[in-house]
Design an enzyme around this catalytic site. Structure first.
Site, PDB file in Angstrom:
ATOM      1  N   GLY B 243      42.684  40.588  42.387  1.00  0.00           N
ATOM      2  CA  GLY B 243      44.058  40.486  41.898  1.00  0.00           C
ATOM      3  C   GLY B 243      44.233  39.454  40.791  1.00  0.00           C
ATOM      4  O   GLY B 243      43.329  38.661  40.500  1.00  0.00           O
ATOM      5  N   HIS B 244      45.423  39.441  40.222  1.00  0.00           N
ATOM      6  CA  HIS B 244      45.694  38.536  39.104  1.00  0.00           C
ATOM      7  C   HIS B 244      45.647  37.073  39.545  1.00  0.00           C
ATOM      8  O   HIS B 244      46.037  36.733  40.639  1.00  0.00           O
ATOM      9  CB  HIS B 244      47.018  38.848  38.407  1.00  0.00           C
ATOM     10  CG  HIS B 244      48.213  38.984  39.282  1.00  0.00           C
ATOM     11  ND1 HIS B 244      49.470  39.205  38.793  1.00  0.00           N
ATOM     12  CD2 HIS B 244      48.349  38.956  40.623  1.00  0.00           C
ATOM     13  CE1 HIS B 244      50.315  39.288  39.779  1.00  0.00           C
ATOM     14  NE2 HIS B 244      49.672  39.144  40.894  1.00  0.00           N
TER      15      HIS B 244
END
Lengths: 348, 348, 348
Positions: B243-244
């Site tokens: 994920g970011h």
């Protein structure tokens, strides 16, 4: 689809038609969604309400079904409504336009390839050196075939799929968009002093039998040496991972997002639900079924249905699952019982 | 592979050869699958039966192994058969033909790029504006590099991989087919009145250190602001989601289909099995191992091995797992005990 | 990003500036990572230490925040620091260069297409026959659009995404790299005599509403007949699988690696965590939340939060989870209790 009449459909499946033979059918749909002009099928009493409400113009119904159609509707009576519906889907599909044979000028072909004149290769597809591509193979736009790949007759490679070096694909296979065959396995030597890894070259390949389907964005890794084998008739859904040196037995079907670690040997006719995981270096017998989300950490030597993480024979798994639901209450009972026993002891 | 003789192989790894030095080896394989003309290795007594049955023409065996080869077979005695086998794999790989340096006329290159003359860019690859591509970088057909991407020396980008805007990749990395670096993170503002979402632009990027490998169809999201960092030496298997704004510590290795939510900070030298999940905004210490299918919902502050969902220290997890297997019987015992106690109470 | 001054930023969000209005901001970042020259935001007391240590040149802080900035730093006071930060991200994004309108000469366009003059189609993109592409649509390099696809205005298709036959996409959608829309569903007839499968043609399609986002390498299968529907405003993260004939309700958001089997009907405003699995042919009510890694095997008729495999109402799931942690000790207690009762019985 090209339009057909109700009469043409009935004769295609040798069914008895009740209703007008010249109604025009221009689509297929599920019975609950079908609109006027569409064909559907009905085979299970559970869905009688769908039948009653259906706007389908033509419905394939069981031979034994005792009703006749409403006005403006046709029934076709059939011994196997679902199978006959599928037969019509197959007919419709066969009439769809295909990529025409030949190599699109926007494709790039490597040296020393043998490509059938009956194969079609779309724009943007890139074929490496020394590839052998059989009759009626269709390679969709922007698919990439690395060097030394063989593709058997009638196989379809969809867009943006990648077949890495030395991959061998049998006949009548379908590789869906974005699937990756023959990427390198996950194999490293660990340097014990600093925990770093050095890559082990993966010099083997991936070999697919005939009639194999590989779902969209599924990945099958090449063997470290030798081959990762996918048997005849294997069907893989989307987003599946098959590790290096696995062997998947014939006619095994695996649902989406399942992961199989390296060097696993899956038997014939296994059925795995979605999101199942298998640890490395184990095997399963023929005719093993794994329920979705199961986790397998030991070989399974007996055919049967298994469930859970770690996977257990299904009745045992369900017994444990049922017991777990009772557990919070059982703990209270245990607590009470301790008190009662203490009292009895004090009394005694 | 190009053929080698048994003598050449022995001298390559400084091993003692028993058997003919001029036998021709034209392939490598696992000992149980090897055919005549192939090289294999043997290092573990467990697999003695494989050795006995092997058709390999040449087998690397432990120094201490007291047998001599059958007729028509060679042994090479080695202090580390597996490592020497890998050394030979590396040698064979180094002799394979590579993409030749230069930009294929079928590639499309944006404006203001700096591309080493030693880099090779295959047909159909598309490079955006303002990209910097180092020496010996190999970009395979149909890979796409967006604007403002830097790729360090010796890095390989395989076919149909995508590196989005502003991605920075170190040296000696391998990005396998279909991997996506720098796609937008999953970030939205929820409109409380109707439950709809509005997208939060993700303006950060993805930064990879040196010696990183990213598996086929793995996805690493760009940061909302700042960077998603993948440390030096990290090895990611296929179909992983990062994920970011995550940070993955050096020399961490993660198996296929694991998912790491946004803003997670993974320590150095972590090892995660397949299908593991980590919730957002947590961290793990250095040297944490997570067994396959574990689910981590809280930070892990101590090195060690963890298992289960939610993940627990492994001995605790196994104790619970063992207890669960006894649970159905324990509930019957509890039931019986209640009856016995009631009787005792009535008697008392 | 193009540089802005602190004064410009403050006026963009109508915030009160404390500090110099002419400081130059050339980047955005998280408060704990921001460097000099960058903008960040601060909204939660939990992160006060980050604020104290931050090198950001400009920080958006709550209106009620009673401190003033350090030297060389600006604060902008805001009623909603996070939302104003997002507003600035949106502004910055709007100033980024876009693909310019028009069809790149390296794109391949099929016959009978209707393509807006305001659309941009990148090099290597391939568009099939009979496609309709709306205003301001941007199709990135090497994306592939099969025949008979419609794409609504302002929709973005990223590189190496594939839209198969007959896919319909609404307005303002984003399809991230490698996503596959409309690949064939996983549907077969089993031949009972040998366990082999024959493929059921999947003649339906995929229909996306407006404002839908589909994450990198996510796959959505076409319906067997009729459509797989993705409602308005649905947000799908990376590596998700949506089976054939599913319907996903409006404004539902699904995290990475979740898998939804065929013919599932998900309600409006559902929120699913990562790695969730849903079995086929079930439905969920509106406003259902599923915690990460849950497994759903039965329909969920009531809004609420559910967890576990099989998924249970969350309080029940947590009660069972807590009980499991006590289970090993409870089994010892049970064992002791049995002994105590036996003694009491002997005594009695």
């Amino acid at each position: 689809m090209k339009s057909m009449t109700t009469g043409e459909i009935a004769s295609l499946i040798n069914g008895n038609l009740s209703g007008l033979p010249d109604m025009v059918i221009s689509g297929v749909n599920r019975i609950e969604s079908a609109r006027q002009g569409e064909l559907a099928f009905y085979s299970d009493d559970k869905f009688l309400q769908y039948l009653n409400d259906s706007n389908a113009s033509c419905i394939i119904v069981p031979k034994s079904f005792e009703r006749t159609p409403a006005e403006n509707q046709c029934y076709i009576y059939s011994a196997n409504p679902y199978e006959d519906f599928v037969a019509i889907l197959k007919f419709i599909e066969s009439t769809k336009p295909q990529l025409s044979p030949g190599i699109h000028p926007g494709a790039v072909i490597g040296g020393n390839c043998s490509i059938s004149e009956l194969a079609s290769i779309g724009p943007g597809a890139v074929i490496g050196d020394n590839c052998i591509i059989g009759d009626n193979v269709r390679i969709y736009p922007n698919a990439v075939i690395y060097n030394n790949v063989r593709i058997g007759a009638n196989t379809v490679i969809h867009s943006n799929a990648v077949c890495c070096f030395d991959t061998e694909i049998g006949q009548n296979c379908i590789i869906y968009p974005g699937a990756v065959l023959g990427s390198e396995g996950f194999g490293y030597l660990e340097n014990k002093t600093d925990g770093s890894y050095s890559r082990i070259p993966q010099l083997g390949n991936v070999v697919l039998g005939d009639d194999v389907e590989v779902g969209a964005n599924t990945t099958i890794d090449r063997a470290i040496a030798g081959s990762t084998f996918i048997g005849n008739g294997v069907k893989l859904d989307n987003l599946i991972q098959i590790g290096h040196n696995c062997e998947i037995g014939e006619h095994t079907a695996i649902a989406a997002q399942t992961g199989i670690s390296g060097s696993v040997k899956v038997g014939n006719r296994n059925r795995f639900g979605g999101q199942v995981g298998l640890a490395g270096h184990l095997f399963t017998a023929d005719d093993v079924t794994l329920i979705a989300q199961s986790g397998v950490s030991k070989s399974i030597a007996k055919p049967g249905v298994y469930f859970g993480a770690p996977a257990k024979e299904i009745r045992k798994a369900f017994r444990i699952e049922a017991a777990m639901r009772q557990l919070p209450d059982a703990l209270s009972e245990l607590h009470n019982l301790k008190k009662q026993v203490r009292k009895l002891e004090e009394k005694g």
